[in-house]
Design an enzyme around this catalytic site. Sequence first.
Site, PDB file in Angstrom:
ATOM      1  N   ILE A 100      28.518  37.900  42.954  1.00 26.77           N
ATOM      2  CA  ILE A 100      28.999  38.314  44.269  1.00 26.77           C
ATOM      3  C   ILE A 100      28.523  37.306  45.312  1.00 26.77           C
ATOM      4  O   ILE A 100      27.363  36.873  45.274  1.00 26.77           O
ATOM      5  CB  ILE A 100      28.469  39.728  44.574  1.00 26.77           C
ATOM      6  CG1 ILE A 100      29.114  40.713  43.597  1.00 26.77           C
ATOM      7  CG2 ILE A 100      28.750  40.123  46.015  1.00 26.77           C
ATOM      8  CD1 ILE A 100      28.359  42.012  43.466  1.00 26.77           C
ATOM      9  N   LEU A 101      29.415  36.935  46.205  1.00 24.78           N
ATOM     10  CA  LEU A 101      29.078  35.982  47.263  1.00 24.78           C
ATOM     11  C   LEU A 101      28.930  36.729  48.584  1.00 24.78           C
ATOM     12  O   LEU A 101      29.747  37.592  48.909  1.00 24.78           O
ATOM     13  CB  LEU A 101      30.171  34.918  47.364  1.00 24.78           C
ATOM     14  CG  LEU A 101      30.318  34.041  46.115  1.00 24.78           C
ATOM     15  CD1 LEU A 101      31.598  33.227  46.174  1.00 24.78           C
ATOM     16  CD2 LEU A 101      29.101  33.141  45.927  1.00 24.78           C
ATOM     17  N   ASN A 115      40.387  35.382  45.094  1.00 25.47           N
ATOM     18  CA  ASN A 115      39.826  35.839  43.817  1.00 25.47           C
ATOM     19  C   ASN A 115      40.914  36.492  42.976  1.00 25.47           C
ATOM     20  O   ASN A 115      41.834  37.105  43.512  1.00 25.47           O
ATOM     21  CB  ASN A 115      38.728  36.877  44.100  1.00 25.47           C
ATOM     22  CG  ASN A 115      38.087  37.417  42.832  1.00 25.47           C
ATOM     23  OD1 ASN A 115      37.736  36.661  41.932  1.00 25.47           O
ATOM     24  ND2 ASN A 115      37.925  38.735  42.749  1.00 25.47           N
ATOM     25  N   HIS A 117      41.285  39.418  40.004  1.00 29.48           N
ATOM     26  CA  HIS A 117      40.513  40.525  39.424  1.00 29.48           C
ATOM     27  C   HIS A 117      41.406  41.269  38.428  1.00 29.48           C
ATOM     28  O   HIS A 117      42.573  41.555  38.724  1.00 29.48           O
ATOM     29  CB  HIS A 117      40.055  41.472  40.536  1.00 29.48           C
ATOM     30  CG  HIS A 117      39.260  42.621  40.006  1.00 29.48           C
ATOM     31  ND1 HIS A 117      37.948  42.485  39.621  1.00 29.48           N
ATOM     32  CD2 HIS A 117      39.594  43.914  39.777  1.00 29.48           C
ATOM     33  CE1 HIS A 117      37.507  43.651  39.173  1.00 29.48           C
ATOM     34  NE2 HIS A 117      38.489  44.529  39.260  1.00 29.48           N
TER      35      HIS A 117
HETATM   36  C1  GAR Z   1      39.787  36.959  34.445  1.00 29.62           C
HETATM   37  O1  GAR Z   1      40.448  38.019  33.809  1.00 29.62           O
HETATM   38  C2  GAR Z   1      39.362  37.371  35.832  1.00 29.62           C
HETATM   39  O2  GAR Z   1      40.228  38.259  36.454  1.00 29.62           O
HETATM   40  C3  GAR Z   1      38.049  38.042  35.540  1.00 29.62           C
HETATM   41  O3  GAR Z   1      37.429  37.234  34.588  1.00 29.62           O
HETATM   42  C4  GAR Z   1      38.454  36.662  33.758  1.00 29.62           C
HETATM   43  C5  GAR Z   1      38.168  35.181  33.647  1.00 29.62           C
HETATM   44  O4  GAR Z   1      38.895  34.612  32.609  1.00 29.62           O
HETATM   45  N1  GAR Z   1      37.266  38.184  36.736  1.00 29.62           N
HETATM   46  C6  GAR Z   1      36.526  39.247  37.012  1.00 29.62           C
HETATM   47  O5  GAR Z   1      36.384  40.177  36.240  1.00 29.62           O
HETATM   48  C7  GAR Z   1      35.842  39.200  38.359  1.00 29.62           C
HETATM   49  N2  GAR Z   1      35.424  40.518  38.733  1.00 29.62           N
HETATM   50  P1  GAR Z   1      38.930  33.031  32.436  1.00 29.62           P
HETATM   51  O6  GAR Z   1      37.483  32.531  32.486  1.00 29.62           O
HETATM   52  O7  GAR Z   1      39.536  32.825  31.089  1.00 29.62           O
HETATM   53  O8  GAR Z   1      39.753  32.467  33.553  1.00 29.62           O
END
Ligand code: GAR
Length: 212
Positions: A100-101, A115, A117
């Site tokens: 978290i930033l 972002n 999500h």
């Molecule tokens: C993605 O699904 C993104 O939405 C999630 O992490 C994954 C990263 O995948 N982010 C979160 O959960 C943030 N709260 P990647 O490293 O293969 O791009």
Amino acid sequence: MLSASRPSARLAVLVSGGGTNLQALLDAIDADPGFGGEVVVVAADRPDAGGLQRAKDRGIATVVEELSAHSDRASWEAALRRAVEAHRPDAVVLAGFMKILSGAFLAGWPDRVINTHPSLLPAFRGAHAVEDALAYGVRVTGCTVHLVDEQVDHGPIVNQQAVEIRDDDTAETLHERIKAVEHALLPASVKLLCHDRLAVSGRVVRILEETR
Ligand code: GAR
């Protein structure tokens, strides 16, 4: 953000994981001469983040700032901000960044931190959105691309897309289908940001018409 003197927005991308969303963004930029952005630095909070190698493979600068190397969170975040700022980004893309930033970081890029999500916000905020959606028993989840504010997974929503949950889904199979959707939605949203086409009014984002 685009002007005759600066035709391309400089993007910093922050990652914690495998970096498939970073890859999708890089591929989208490569495929679209009108994208209007370039990734100038990829930063991670862990040295084993797969996204770092994807950046190195493209000759993009990388930064690693580990929380454990700092006495407290504020000094970690300040170091991360300094390292990112050194590359003079116009916007920051969180592509699977799992920390978290605070407002101190976000103040460097007002309405310019975006972002992705893996849920349809405001449902299932937090680090376990896919598992939480499965456990809750919802039939539809998805992904949300949003501007980042000081609250977790909360800022103004740029774009969302639904993904149906199947009876035999595991967190892995569902997350793979969500990521496939993110891989189109995040680059498309970043392109809008690069072209200054996001008009923010409170929580509501309006997508402005293309002017050229
Ligand atoms: C993605 O699904 C993104 O939405 C999630 O992490 C994954 C990263 O995948 N982010 C979160 O959960 C943030 N709260 P990647 O490293 O293969 O791009």
